[in-house]
Design an enzyme around this catalytic site. Structure first.
Site, PDB file in Angstrom:
ATOM      1  N   ASP A  18       0.913  -0.998  -0.028  1.00  0.00           N
ATOM      2  CA  ASP A  18      -0.014  -0.140  -0.024  1.00  0.00           C
ATOM      3  C   ASP A  18       0.916   1.155   0.047  1.00  0.00           C
ATOM      4  O   ASP A  18       0.398   2.366   0.303  1.00  0.00           O
ATOM      5  CB  ASP A  18      -0.974  -0.090   1.280  1.00  0.00           C
ATOM      6  CG  ASP A  18      -0.133  -0.029   2.380  1.00  0.00           C
ATOM      7  OD1 ASP A  18       1.046  -0.358   2.532  1.00  0.00           O
ATOM      8  OD2 ASP A  18      -0.789   0.198   3.726  1.00  0.00           O
ATOM      9  N   HIS A 222      24.319   2.568 -17.341  1.00  0.00           N
ATOM     10  CA  HIS A 222      23.282   3.259 -16.605  1.00  0.00           C
ATOM     11  C   HIS A 222      23.361   2.079 -15.024  1.00  0.00           C
ATOM     12  O   HIS A 222      22.440   1.870 -14.614  1.00  0.00           O
ATOM     13  CB  HIS A 222      21.821   2.971 -17.114  1.00  0.00           C
ATOM     14  CG  HIS A 222      21.687   4.109 -18.021  1.00  0.00           C
ATOM     15  ND1 HIS A 222      20.410   4.053 -18.760  1.00  0.00           N
ATOM     16  CD2 HIS A 222      22.366   5.344 -18.027  1.00  0.00           C
ATOM     17  CE1 HIS A 222      20.410   5.512 -19.350  1.00  0.00           C
ATOM     18  NE2 HIS A 222      21.345   5.998 -18.969  1.00  0.00           N
ATOM     19  N   ASP A 239      27.444  10.279 -11.866  1.00  0.00           N
ATOM     20  CA  ASP A 239      26.407  10.885 -12.501  1.00  0.00           C
ATOM     21  C   ASP A 239      25.377  11.353 -11.536  1.00  0.00           C
ATOM     22  O   ASP A 239      24.763  10.244 -11.246  1.00  0.00           O
ATOM     23  CB  ASP A 239      26.185  10.009 -13.600  1.00  0.00           C
ATOM     24  CG  ASP A 239      25.312  10.812 -14.740  1.00  0.00           C
ATOM     25  OD1 ASP A 239      24.897  11.768 -14.532  1.00  0.00           O
ATOM     26  OD2 ASP A 239      25.311  10.277 -15.942  1.00  0.00           O
ATOM     27  N   ASP A 250      22.453  17.891 -14.554  1.00  0.00           N
ATOM     28  CA  ASP A 250      22.863  16.526 -14.972  1.00  0.00           C
ATOM     29  C   ASP A 250      24.232  16.605 -15.161  1.00  0.00           C
ATOM     30  O   ASP A 250      24.857  17.089 -16.303  1.00  0.00           O
ATOM     31  CB  ASP A 250      22.086  16.227 -16.515  1.00  0.00           C
ATOM     32  CG  ASP A 250      22.636  14.548 -16.949  1.00  0.00           C
ATOM     33  OD1 ASP A 250      23.155  13.954 -16.067  1.00  0.00           O
ATOM     34  OD2 ASP A 250      22.146  14.394 -17.817  1.00  0.00           O
ATOM     35  N   HIS A 329      27.704   6.067 -26.786  1.00  0.00           N
ATOM     36  CA  HIS A 329      26.403   6.801 -26.481  1.00  0.00           C
ATOM     37  C   HIS A 329      26.752   8.307 -27.152  1.00  0.00           C
ATOM     38  O   HIS A 329      27.661   8.535 -27.567  1.00  0.00           O
ATOM     39  CB  HIS A 329      26.087   6.964 -25.002  1.00  0.00           C
ATOM     40  CG  HIS A 329      27.273   7.666 -23.898  1.00  0.00           C
ATOM     41  ND1 HIS A 329      27.502   9.043 -24.198  1.00  0.00           N
ATOM     42  CD2 HIS A 329      28.067   7.073 -23.315  1.00  0.00           C
ATOM     43  CE1 HIS A 329      28.601   9.356 -23.273  1.00  0.00           C
ATOM     44  NE2 HIS A 329      28.893   8.150 -22.693  1.00  0.00           N
ATOM     45  N   HIS A 333      22.247  15.942 -24.592  1.00  0.00           N
ATOM     46  CA  HIS A 333      20.610  15.938 -24.839  1.00  0.00           C
ATOM     47  C   HIS A 333      20.173  17.085 -24.317  1.00  0.00           C
ATOM     48  O   HIS A 333      20.933  17.805 -23.208  1.00  0.00           O
ATOM     49  CB  HIS A 333      20.223  14.496 -24.166  1.00  0.00           C
ATOM     50  CG  HIS A 333      20.482  14.621 -22.641  1.00  0.00           C
ATOM     51  ND1 HIS A 333      20.099  15.298 -21.674  1.00  0.00           N
ATOM     52  CD2 HIS A 333      21.458  13.773 -22.140  1.00  0.00           C
ATOM     53  CE1 HIS A 333      20.706  14.948 -20.826  1.00  0.00           C
ATOM     54  NE2 HIS A 333      21.722  13.866 -20.917  1.00  0.00           N
ATOM     55  N   HIS A 340      16.409  13.981 -19.798  1.00  0.00           N
ATOM     56  CA  HIS A 340      16.434  13.857 -21.153  1.00  0.00           C
ATOM     57  C   HIS A 340      15.420  14.689 -21.863  1.00  0.00           C
ATOM     58  O   HIS A 340      14.254  14.134 -22.093  1.00  0.00           O
ATOM     59  CB  HIS A 340      16.471  12.275 -21.630  1.00  0.00           C
ATOM     60  CG  HIS A 340      17.676  11.454 -21.135  1.00  0.00           C
ATOM     61  ND1 HIS A 340      17.485  10.156 -21.009  1.00  0.00           N
ATOM     62  CD2 HIS A 340      18.955  12.020 -20.936  1.00  0.00           C
ATOM     63  CE1 HIS A 340      18.635   9.814 -20.415  1.00  0.00           C
ATOM     64  NE2 HIS A 340      19.495  10.955 -20.242  1.00  0.00           N
ATOM     65  N   GLU A 364      28.764  15.437 -22.868  1.00  0.00           N
ATOM     66  CA  GLU A 364      29.079  14.521 -22.059  1.00  0.00           C
ATOM     67  C   GLU A 364      29.616  13.120 -22.496  1.00  0.00           C
ATOM     68  O   GLU A 364      29.212  12.033 -22.575  1.00  0.00           O
ATOM     69  CB  GLU A 364      27.831  13.716 -21.001  1.00  0.00           C
ATOM     70  CG  GLU A 364      26.776  13.432 -22.113  1.00  0.00           C
ATOM     71  CD  GLU A 364      25.515  12.908 -21.315  1.00  0.00           C
ATOM     72  OE1 GLU A 364      25.885  12.037 -20.476  1.00  0.00           O
ATOM     73  OE2 GLU A 364      24.351  13.101 -21.373  1.00  0.00           O
ATOM     74  N   TYR A 368      34.948   4.004 -22.148  1.00  0.00           N
ATOM     75  CA  TYR A 368      34.603   2.929 -21.438  1.00  0.00           C
ATOM     76  C   TYR A 368      35.201   1.650 -21.921  1.00  0.00           C
ATOM     77  O   TYR A 368      35.130   1.155 -23.066  1.00  0.00           O
ATOM     78  CB  TYR A 368      33.125   2.484 -21.341  1.00  0.00           C
ATOM     79  CG  TYR A 368      32.287   3.893 -21.202  1.00  0.00           C
ATOM     80  CD1 TYR A 368      32.107   4.419 -19.749  1.00  0.00           C
ATOM     81  CD2 TYR A 368      31.900   4.618 -22.011  1.00  0.00           C
ATOM     82  CE1 TYR A 368      31.171   5.580 -19.671  1.00  0.00           C
ATOM     83  CE2 TYR A 368      31.153   5.815 -21.953  1.00  0.00           C
ATOM     84  CZ  TYR A 368      31.003   6.389 -20.702  1.00  0.00           C
ATOM     85  OH  TYR A 368      30.297   7.693 -20.628  1.00  0.00           O
ATOM     86  N   ARG A 386      33.301   9.492 -17.703  1.00  0.00           N
ATOM     87  CA  ARG A 386      32.712  10.238 -18.315  1.00  0.00           C
ATOM     88  C   ARG A 386      32.873  11.649 -17.730  1.00  0.00           C
ATOM     89  O   ARG A 386      33.062  11.766 -16.459  1.00  0.00           O
ATOM     90  CB  ARG A 386      31.424  10.006 -18.318  1.00  0.00           C
ATOM     91  CG  ARG A 386      30.410  10.663 -19.006  1.00  0.00           C
ATOM     92  CD  ARG A 386      28.904  10.381 -19.198  1.00  0.00           C
ATOM     93  NE  ARG A 386      28.124  10.004 -18.161  1.00  0.00           N
ATOM     94  CZ  ARG A 386      27.711   8.693 -17.516  1.00  0.00           C
ATOM     95  NH1 ARG A 386      28.202   7.526 -18.352  1.00  0.00           N
ATOM     96  NH2 ARG A 386      27.226   8.376 -16.637  1.00  0.00           N
ATOM     97  N   GLU A 388      30.713  15.267 -17.736  1.00  0.00           N
ATOM     98  CA  GLU A 388      29.524  15.843 -18.102  1.00  0.00           C
ATOM     99  C   GLU A 388      28.999  17.288 -17.627  1.00  0.00           C
ATOM    100  O   GLU A 388      29.200  17.195 -16.261  1.00  0.00           O
ATOM    101  CB  GLU A 388      28.134  14.803 -17.973  1.00  0.00           C
ATOM    102  CG  GLU A 388      26.879  15.410 -18.151  1.00  0.00           C
ATOM    103  CD  GLU A 388      25.575  14.451 -18.199  1.00  0.00           C
ATOM    104  OE1 GLU A 388      25.988  13.598 -17.196  1.00  0.00           O
ATOM    105  OE2 GLU A 388      24.801  14.437 -18.923  1.00  0.00           O
TER     106      GLU A 388
HETATM  107  N1  GLY Z   1      22.254  10.965 -16.324  1.00  0.00           N
HETATM  108  C1  GLY Z   1      21.696  10.659 -17.513  1.00  0.00           C
HETATM  109  C2  GLY Z   1      22.606  11.151 -18.558  1.00  0.00           C
HETATM  110  O1  GLY Z   1      23.566  11.587 -18.516  1.00  0.00           O
HETATM  111  O2  GLY Z   1      21.928  11.006 -19.800  1.00  0.00           O
HETATM  112 MN    MN Z   2      24.244  12.355 -16.578  1.00  0.00          MN
HETATM  113 MN    MN Z   3      23.258  13.424 -19.634  1.00  0.00          MN
END
Ligand code: GLY
Ligand code: MN
Ligand code: MN
Length: 420
Positions: A18, A222, A239, A250, A329, A333, A340, A364, A368, A386, A388
């Site tokens: 619940d 992810h 991240d 982000d 990737h 974005h 996103h 970003e 890897y 990474r 970003e």
């Molecule tokens: N944190 C998700 C991305 O960097 O797209």
């Molecule tokens: Mn990110």
């Molecule tokens: Mn991002």
């Protein structure tokens, strides 16, 4: 003036038994009304002489409010939301047919919620029935998202202010994370330190699930398990972004757990940082969106060929996309209420849309090297980096909104493990 637009709140979702997930209002409704309560809807009737905006909200309910907290209620809704009429949400589908009479188009996002779709279509049929003696009813149901999301892509000054704050708080969280990193702590402890700063600084929550990947976990894009220990000699990739006034930052930073990059780690780090700076330097109005990724890919590919990780020549590596094994990737974005964020990356017939002042997006790049990749020379395996940042396009370039998070390697080495 012939249309009606119906925007519904996102449903609440059950987490287990619940208890519900933390409620996150739908961004389109927030964007249009600022209203945060579940079980609500906005009906816009442009040009209507008495009520161009009709709000539907939950009734006051003292017994429920003891458990769940105060509700705005129908009586206060007009004044608080700027509506001319307000009704209880449980009357929405009973009232909608009559409200749709003489409206030729209904603007409504089909396909989000099957039960709501059925009800809305039923209301349109009923409106047609009511209109049969000389009145009109909707001929079509149109999707609001193309128009609305085009608006959301170009940020207004108030939105930029919220994003600026979200980005600042996000960057400070990373700084705090760097300072309290020490070998042996768990990924989730680092997550907690960073998110503690977010909340302390006024963020409601992270804008997306925080990623803390130590060592080879950084290669899982992810990764959210966040349970492994931070080992001496490894890097940790974080991240994490704070959500302030429904807008999110982000940010990704990667730093050495013990405060010193190894030679190999530093080489990868420098290459990713160079790619990121190469992209940021290019950002200005008029630049087509795909150019940013192209720029990042070129710098990374040149570096990978130099290091002997992939085979040259560079032009062939670019053509055959052999870099993609280690950079899989996109380079960024749109960023806003959604991490996103909405908005088209190319409009109809366009290869990529030109940047405009008021757009906000991430830059970003990363590399890897999976720990079990037999084709990757041994020393690089298990390294994931990474970097970003979030940038706002200005009249003559861009502003980095997340500059408060250190990224120069010497600065990082100064800070990691040294509480303020
Ligand atoms: N944190 C998700 C991305 O960097 O797209
Ligand atoms: Mn990110
Ligand atoms: Mn991002």
């Amino acid at each position: 003036e012939e249309g009606a637009a119906l925007i519904l709140a996102a449903p609440e979702r059950r987490r287990s038994n619940d208890s519900l997930y933390d409620y996150r209002p739908s961004n389109d409704l927030l964007y249009l009304t600022g209203f945060e309560e579940p079980e609500s809807a906005a009906l816009f009737l442009p040009g209507h002489p008495e009520h161009p905006f009709v709000a539907f909200v939950r009734r006051r309910d003292p017994a429920r409010e003891v458990w769940d907290g105060a509700r705005l209620g129908v009586e206060a809704a007009c004044e608080r939301l700027g509506a001319q009429r307000a009704h209880p949400i449980d009357e929405l589908y009973a009232r909608l047919p009559e409200l749709l009479v003489d409206r030729r188009r209904l603007v409504y996002a089909l396909g989000e919620d099957e039960e709501a779709d059925r009800e809305v279509v039923r209301c349109v049929r009923k409106a047609r029935w009511l209109a049969r003696r000389g009145r009109a009813a909707p001929l079509a149901i149109l999707d609001p998202r193309e128009l609305l999301h085009e608006q959301r892509l170009l940020k207004a000054p108030e939105e930029i202010a919220a994003l600026r704050r979200a980005c600042q708080v996000s960057a400070e969280g990373h700084l705090r994370g760097m300072r309290c990193t020490r070998p042996g702590m768990r990924e989730y402890e680092l997550q907690a330190e960073i998110e503690y700063h977010f909340k302390q600084a006024g963020a409601r929550a992270p804008g997306y699930t925080t990623i803390v990947g130590a060592g080879a976990n950084a290669c899982v894009l992810h990764y959210v398990d966040n349970r492994a220990p931070l080992r001496d000699g490894d890097l940790v990739l974080v991240d994490a972004g704070a959500e302030v006034q429904w807008y999110t930052g982000d940010v990704t930073r990667t730093w050495p757990v013990n405060g010193r990059f190894t030679g190999y780690q530093r080489t990868v780090y420098d290459l990713v940082l160079r790619a990121q700076m190469d992209v940021i330097r290019e950002v200005r109005p008029g630049l087509p969106w795909p150019e940013l990724h192209r720029r990042a890919v070129r710098t990374l590919t040149e570096g990978l060929v130099d290091l002997g990780v992939i085979e040259g020549p560079v032009e062939r590596a670019l053509e055959q996309k052999t870099y993609a094994r280690y950079y899989m990737h996109g380079t960024g974005h749109w960023l806003g209420m959604d991490v996103h964020d909405v908005g088209a990356y190319a409009r109809r017939g366009e290869e990529g849309r030109p940047l405009e002042p008021g757009m906000v997006f991430t830059v970003e790049p990363g590399l890897y090297f999976p720990p079990d990749d037999a084709d990757c020379p041994e020393p690089w395996r298990g390294i994931g980096v990474r970097i970003e940042d979030d940038v706002l396009v200005t009249a003559d370039g861009c502003e980095v909104l997340t500059a408060a998070a250190p990224k120069e390697p010497e600065e990082i080495e100064e800070i990691v493990g040294r509480p303020a």
